[in-house]
Design an enzyme around this catalytic site. Structure first.
Site, PDB file in Angstrom:
ATOM      1  N   SER A  98     -12.697-115.323  25.712  1.00 19.67           N
ATOM      2  CA  SER A  98     -13.142-114.493  26.833  1.00 19.67           C
ATOM      3  C   SER A  98     -12.484-114.907  28.156  1.00 19.67           C
ATOM      4  O   SER A  98     -11.901-114.076  28.869  1.00 19.67           O
ATOM      5  CB  SER A  98     -14.661-114.618  26.998  1.00 19.67           C
ATOM      6  OG  SER A  98     -15.306-114.410  25.774  1.00 19.67           O
ATOM      7  N   CYS A 136     -16.778-115.339  21.281  1.00 18.77           N
ATOM      8  CA  CYS A 136     -17.635-114.184  21.527  1.00 18.77           C
ATOM      9  C   CYS A 136     -17.343-113.076  20.525  1.00 18.77           C
ATOM     10  O   CYS A 136     -18.242-112.547  19.883  1.00 18.77           O
ATOM     11  CB  CYS A 136     -17.435-113.691  22.957  1.00 18.77           C
ATOM     12  SG  CYS A 136     -18.215-112.114  23.268  1.00 18.77           S
ATOM     13  N   GLY A 209      -1.856-125.226  21.231  1.00 24.27           N
ATOM     14  CA  GLY A 209      -1.263-125.716  22.470  1.00 24.27           C
ATOM     15  C   GLY A 209      -1.699-127.134  22.755  1.00 24.27           C
ATOM     16  O   GLY A 209      -2.830-127.519  22.483  1.00 24.27           O
ATOM     17  N   TYR A 271     -31.169-121.134  21.632  1.00 33.39           N
ATOM     18  CA  TYR A 271     -31.087-119.694  21.414  1.00 33.39           C
ATOM     19  C   TYR A 271     -30.365-119.326  20.131  1.00 33.39           C
ATOM     20  O   TYR A 271     -30.728-118.365  19.451  1.00 33.39           O
ATOM     21  CB  TYR A 271     -30.486-118.985  22.625  1.00 33.39           C
ATOM     22  CG  TYR A 271     -28.973-118.988  22.705  1.00 33.39           C
ATOM     23  CD1 TYR A 271     -28.230-117.876  22.314  1.00 33.39           C
ATOM     24  CD2 TYR A 271     -28.290-120.085  23.181  1.00 33.39           C
ATOM     25  CE1 TYR A 271     -26.849-117.867  22.395  1.00 33.39           C
ATOM     26  CE2 TYR A 271     -26.905-120.086  23.274  1.00 33.39           C
ATOM     27  CZ  TYR A 271     -26.193-118.981  22.878  1.00 33.39           C
ATOM     28  OH  TYR A 271     -24.832-118.979  22.960  1.00 33.39           O
ATOM     29  N   ILE A 272     -29.355-120.091  19.756  1.00 34.46           N
ATOM     30  CA  ILE A 272     -28.610-119.748  18.534  1.00 34.46           C
ATOM     31  C   ILE A 272     -29.529-119.919  17.322  1.00 34.46           C
ATOM     32  O   ILE A 272     -29.572-119.066  16.430  1.00 34.46           O
ATOM     33  CB  ILE A 272     -27.319-120.589  18.422  1.00 34.46           C
ATOM     34  CG1 ILE A 272     -26.344-120.163  19.536  1.00 34.46           C
ATOM     35  CG2 ILE A 272     -26.673-120.441  17.046  1.00 34.46           C
ATOM     36  CD1 ILE A 272     -25.032-120.924  19.593  1.00 34.46           C
ATOM     37  N   GLU A 275     -31.967-116.978  17.226  1.00 37.67           N
ATOM     38  CA  GLU A 275     -31.321-115.706  16.863  1.00 37.67           C
ATOM     39  C   GLU A 275     -31.066-115.645  15.353  1.00 37.67           C
ATOM     40  O   GLU A 275     -31.324-114.624  14.706  1.00 37.67           O
ATOM     41  CB  GLU A 275     -30.025-115.539  17.650  1.00 37.67           C
ATOM     42  CG  GLU A 275     -30.309-115.316  19.139  1.00 37.67           C
ATOM     43  CD  GLU A 275     -29.064-115.177  20.016  1.00 37.67           C
ATOM     44  OE1 GLU A 275     -29.198-114.681  21.134  1.00 37.67           O
ATOM     45  OE2 GLU A 275     -27.962-115.570  19.580  1.00 37.67           O
ATOM     46  N   HIS A 530     -42.287 -93.316  32.818  1.00 36.54           N
ATOM     47  CA  HIS A 530     -43.444 -93.331  31.954  1.00 36.54           C
ATOM     48  C   HIS A 530     -43.200 -92.485  30.703  1.00 36.54           C
ATOM     49  O   HIS A 530     -42.594 -91.420  30.820  1.00 36.54           O
ATOM     50  CB  HIS A 530     -44.650 -92.773  32.728  1.00 36.54           C
ATOM     51  CG  HIS A 530     -45.921 -92.858  31.977  1.00 36.54           C
ATOM     52  ND1 HIS A 530     -46.586 -94.053  31.780  1.00 36.54           N
ATOM     53  CD2 HIS A 530     -46.661 -91.900  31.357  1.00 36.54           C
ATOM     54  CE1 HIS A 530     -47.673 -93.819  31.076  1.00 36.54           C
ATOM     55  NE2 HIS A 530     -47.743 -92.530  30.801  1.00 36.54           N
TER      56      HIS A 530
HETATM   57  C1  LIG Z   1     -23.391-117.955  17.685  1.00 30.64           C
HETATM   58  C2  LIG Z   1     -23.078-117.701  19.138  1.00 30.64           C
HETATM   59  C3  LIG Z   1     -23.661-116.641  19.774  1.00 30.64           C
HETATM   60  C4  LIG Z   1     -23.375-116.384  21.106  1.00 30.64           C
HETATM   61  N1  LIG Z   1     -23.977-115.328  21.699  1.00 30.64           N
HETATM   62  C5  LIG Z   1     -23.706-115.053  22.991  1.00 30.64           C
HETATM   63  C6  LIG Z   1     -24.289-113.923  23.605  1.00 30.64           C
HETATM   64  O1  LIG Z   1     -25.063-113.181  23.002  1.00 30.64           O
HETATM   65  N2  LIG Z   1     -23.976-113.664  24.896  1.00 30.64           N
HETATM   66  C7  LIG Z   1     -23.125-114.465  25.612  1.00 30.64           C
HETATM   67  O2  LIG Z   1     -22.869-114.174  26.776  1.00 30.64           O
HETATM   68  N3  LIG Z   1     -22.561-115.559  25.037  1.00 30.64           N
HETATM   69  C8  LIG Z   1     -22.829-115.867  23.755  1.00 30.64           C
HETATM   70  N4  LIG Z   1     -22.235-116.939  23.165  1.00 30.64           N
HETATM   71  C9  LIG Z   1     -21.376-117.812  23.982  1.00 30.64           C
HETATM   72  C10 LIG Z   1     -19.987-117.189  24.168  1.00 30.64           C
HETATM   73  O3  LIG Z   1     -19.453-116.865  22.919  1.00 30.64           O
HETATM   74  C11 LIG Z   1     -19.094-118.187  24.891  1.00 30.64           C
HETATM   75  O4  LIG Z   1     -19.711-118.580  26.090  1.00 30.64           O
HETATM   76  C12 LIG Z   1     -17.730-117.584  25.229  1.00 30.64           C
HETATM   77  O5  LIG Z   1     -17.075-117.145  24.076  1.00 30.64           O
HETATM   78  C13 LIG Z   1     -16.868-118.648  25.930  1.00 30.64           C
HETATM   79  O6  LIG Z   1     -15.579-118.137  26.175  1.00 30.64           O
HETATM   80  P1  LIG Z   1     -14.358-119.140  26.356  1.00 30.64           P
HETATM   81  O7  LIG Z   1     -13.200-118.316  26.773  1.00 30.64           O
HETATM   82  O8  LIG Z   1     -14.738-120.277  27.207  1.00 30.64           O
HETATM   83  O9  LIG Z   1     -14.108-119.775  24.915  1.00 30.64           O
HETATM   84  P2  LIG Z   1     -13.848-119.104  23.515  1.00 30.64           P
HETATM   85  O10 LIG Z   1     -14.245-117.702  23.476  1.00 30.64           O
HETATM   86  O11 LIG Z   1     -14.449-120.029  22.522  1.00 30.64           O
HETATM   87  O12 LIG Z   1     -12.261-119.124  23.365  1.00 30.64           O
HETATM   88  C14 LIG Z   1     -11.548-120.308  23.215  1.00 30.64           C
HETATM   89  C15 LIG Z   1     -10.326-120.006  22.369  1.00 30.64           C
HETATM   90  O13 LIG Z   1      -9.421-121.103  22.450  1.00 30.64           O
HETATM   91  C16 LIG Z   1      -8.804-121.269  21.186  1.00 30.64           C
HETATM   92  N5  LIG Z   1      -8.279-122.638  21.127  1.00 30.64           N
HETATM   93  C17 LIG Z   1      -8.968-123.788  21.091  1.00 30.64           C
HETATM   94  N6  LIG Z   1      -8.120-124.831  21.126  1.00 30.64           N
HETATM   95  C18 LIG Z   1      -6.869-124.316  21.194  1.00 30.64           C
HETATM   96  C19 LIG Z   1      -5.572-124.885  21.264  1.00 30.64           C
HETATM   97  N7  LIG Z   1      -5.391-126.206  21.312  1.00 30.64           N
HETATM   98  N8  LIG Z   1      -4.505-124.052  21.314  1.00 30.64           N
HETATM   99  C20 LIG Z   1      -4.666-122.687  21.269  1.00 30.64           C
HETATM  100  N9  LIG Z   1      -5.866-122.112  21.219  1.00 30.64           N
HETATM  101  C21 LIG Z   1      -6.955-122.916  21.185  1.00 30.64           C
HETATM  102  C22 LIG Z   1      -9.942-121.001  20.209  1.00 30.64           C
HETATM  103  O14 LIG Z   1      -9.428-120.662  18.925  1.00 30.64           O
HETATM  104  C23 LIG Z   1     -10.644-119.833  20.896  1.00 30.64           C
HETATM  105  O15 LIG Z   1     -10.157-118.600  20.442  1.00 30.64           O
HETATM  106  C24 LIG Z   1     -22.479-117.225  21.827  1.00 30.64           C
HETATM  107  C25 LIG Z   1     -21.872-118.297  21.183  1.00 30.64           C
HETATM  108  C26 LIG Z   1     -22.172-118.535  19.847  1.00 30.64           C
HETATM  109  C27 LIG Z   1     -21.513-119.698  19.167  1.00 30.64           C
END
Ligand SMILES: Cc1cc2nc3c(=O)[nH]c(=O)nc-3n(C[C@H](O)[C@H](O)[C@H](O)COP(=O)(O)OP(=O)(O)OC[C@H]3O[C@@H](n4cnc5c(N)ncnc54)[C@H](O)[C@@H]3O)c2cc1C
Length: 564
Positions: A98, A136, A209, A271-272, A275, A530
């Site tokens: 994300s 996500c 990376g 929460y996880i 759910e 309502h």
């Molecule tokens: C079961 C579950 C349910 C959830 N439900 C919700 C919800 O309902 N609503 C909500 O708002 N949030 C929810 N979340 C949280 C949400 O998914 C995260 O907060 C969000 O995805 C974080 O985004 P991010 O970009 O930080 O990391 P991520 O989306 O985790 O992206 C990180 C990416 O980096 C990649 N990566 C890692 N290391 C490397 C590397 N060395 N080189 C290249 N790529 C790499 C990974 O493969 C991944 O694709 C949930 C999480 C889980 C686990």
């Protein structure tokens, strides 16, 4: 959704801001960071057009090329030490989840040359697998919500009898169809994310990376230089280190099981955990939740914590409170037993750990180049998401601030604006709403009652705990709890909480009012819709209790019989 810590780990669910402050109190103070001069000023750059007409397209291409030229001139001459160096890219992002995707495409829209690397696709994450879209899209919000939708039908079938529906045979659920459709949707979404990157002009590189120096990233042995590096690698599930942990599954695996669990132990009260308890309960598994504390959902409003556990128990989920897991044992028939400090429960087909998540920051080369990490591996950043190394930035779960998708998006966007848009922008964490897609679900925004008392002393609490209209004919014991927390002095609404059907949808709307700082009088002046449950939020006339804890009225809590 997501947010407060699970009872057993340190992973976080959406925290209201004051909880966030408490959580970040332990982090080192960040005085070493000074915001660098913006990369280039927006005034020198025209914005790109999104029109699909051919002349608009030509002008877009022209503007894009012109911006590239501007950047490369400035990259070589105007940005301080090291700027005589040519870089392959203005920005190299590690992790296409994300935060990374949002930051990269916004940086590109400001004219930066951007590359992003991401691990190969898999529904289960590992050191070597991930996929464009991130947690996500592939292992979090989206697949989880699809399973919630699927599991909700059983309750709806039950409700429908009182409304005149009869089924000759009980509806049956086909797990394989659900998994196949869910996985096809994930493939579609990861493709859409790849297209978003492509259409934004971002170069996607598949592979892991690793940072080599403040301006160089290694992806599978190939080196790429960049003026700025953004680390958006997210987090991964954390499994408790107890005997038999190899038998446990995590949330990645729980979303992609080959068959539906017959009897599942879910360890964790965050929460996880809730759910997934709702999902498997709805799909007719026998569900046991083991929590270390007395109550589920640490960090949430106390009344909501109690209410949701009661409602989930009524639907057949068994909670084992104040129990810490000590071992998972495998029986000769292949079933598992969970041994805790209090008991051993046998016969599980699955044991799931929802015991927190850890930032994905191991073996990334971060500490070697001088990026500071917190104890749990989170990247320490300043208010602009900049690390201790000027050219390295981090957003999203890897920084362990508020671990939610919309927050990662906000941080990614603020980063792009700051570094490439010439507009230093701090993410704003006030009144971040969040939801738990338990059954019934929870929505919340702003302060809990406990936080409001701590911060403001004198607060008025308005509550409504009622049987919704639907339950009158369904005959089910479903109830709704709604709560408004109001500052007694300013009359500002400080927090709104709800547990009951549709609460995430309702609270998203209410969050605008709380973010805008509206008062109880503004709520009262709003005409209701309502008949809905949501209309209660604008018809709660008298407080359930008035709490007076400011120095002038120390210790007084006036309980008032029943709200409006
Ligand atoms: C079961 C579950 C349910 C959830 N439900 C919700 C919800 O309902 N609503 C909500 O708002 N949030 C929810 N979340 C949280 C949400 O998914 C995260 O907060 C969000 O995805 C974080 O985004 P991010 O970009 O930080 O990391 P991520 O989306 O985790 O992206 C990180 C990416 O980096 C990649 N990566 C890692 N290391 C490397 C590397 N060395 N080189 C290249 N790529 C790499 C990974 O493969 C991944 O694709 C949930 C999480 C889980 C686990």
């Amino acid at each position: 959704m997501a947010m407060a810590a699970t009872s057993l780990g340190t992973s976080r669910i959406p925290f209201p801001p004051s909880t966030l402050q408490t959580l970040t109190r332990g982090l080192p103070s960040i005085s070493f960071l000074s915001l660098p001069k913006p990369f280039f000023s927006t005034s020198s750059v025209s914005s790109s057009s999104s029109s699909s007409s051919s002349s608009a397209l030509r002008s877009t291409v022209f503007n894009h090329t012109r911006r590239r030229r501007l950047i490369s001139v400035r990259a070589g001459t105007e940005n301080g030490p090291g700027d005589s160096k040519r870089f392959d890219f203005d920005l190299f992002t590690i992790g296409a989840g994300s935060g990374g995707v949002r930051a990269s495409r916004f940086a590109a829209s400001y004219g930066a040359t951007v590359a992003i690397c991401e691990l190969p696709f898999s529904t289960i994450s590992s050191d070597n697998s991930g996929g464009v879209g991130g947690t996500c899209v592939l292992r979090g919000c989206v697949p989880k919500k699809l399973l919630v939708y699927s599991s909700k039908y059983s309750h709806e079938f039950e409700e429908s009898h009182g409304f005149g529906w009869n089924y000759e045979v009980d509806p049956e659920h086909d797990w394989n169809i659900l998994m196949a459709n869910k996985n096809a949707e994930l493939q579609r979404l990861t493709g859409i994310y790849q297209n978003i990157l492509k259409n934004s002009g971002v170069t996607l590189i598949e592979g892991r990376g690793k940072i080599i120096d403040p301006h160089t990233v290694d992806v599978n042995g190939k080196l790429y230089s960049a003026r700025h590096i953004l680390v958006s690698v997210g987090s991964r599930p954390f499994i408790l280190d107890i005997p038999g942990k190899e038998y446990a599954i995590d949330s990645d695996a729980a979303l992609d099981l080959p068959s539906k669990p017959e009897k599942i132990a879910i360890v964790g009260g965050g929460y996880i955990a809730l759910e997934f308890a709702g999902i498997f309960n709805g799909l007719k598994s026998d569900v046991h939740v083991f929590i270390r504390q007395k109550k589920v959902l640490r960090g949430f409003d106390e009344e909501i914590r109690e209410f949701v556990a009661e409602q989930m128990s009524l639907r057949g989920i068994e909670f084992h409170t104040e129990e810490s897991p000590q071992a998972i044992l495998k029986a000769s028939d292949g079933s598992f037993s969970l041994k805790t400090n209090k008991e051993t429960v046998d016969g599980f087909s699955h044991v799931m750990f929802a015991t927190g998540r850890r930032p994905n920051t191991k073996n990334l080369g971060l500490e070697e180049v001088g990026v500071e990490l917190a104890k749990n591996g989170a990247i320490v950043v300043n208010e602009y998401s900049q690390t201790a190394v000027d050219s390295i930035w981090a957003v999203g779960d890897a920084t362990d601030r508020i671990n939610l998708t919309p927050v990662a998006l906000m941080e990614g966007m603020a980063f792009a604006k700051t570094v490439f848009g010439g507009e230093p922008t701090k993410p704003n964490y006030s009144a971040v709403p969040s939801a738990v897609f338990s059954q019934p679900p929870i929505g919340q925004v702003g302060l809990t009652e406990e936080q409001a008392i701590q911060e403001y002393g004198d607060v008025d609490i308005f509550t409504a705990n009622f049987r919704p209209l639907k339950a009158t004919l369904s005959g089910l014991p479903d109830r709704v709890l709604m709560k408004l927390i109001v500052c007694a002095n300013t009359k500002k609404v400080l927090g709104v909480h709800m547990c009951g059907e549709d609460s995430p949808e309702i609270i998203q709307g209410i969050a605008i009012a709380v973010k805008a700082g509206l008062t109880k009088a503004d709520f009262d002046a709003t005409v209701g819709i309502h008949p809905t449950s949501a209309e209660e939020f604008v018809t709660m006339r008298s407080p359930t209790r008035k709490i007076r804890r400011s120095p002038a009225s120390e210790g007084k809590t006036e309980e008032i019989k029943s709200a409006a």
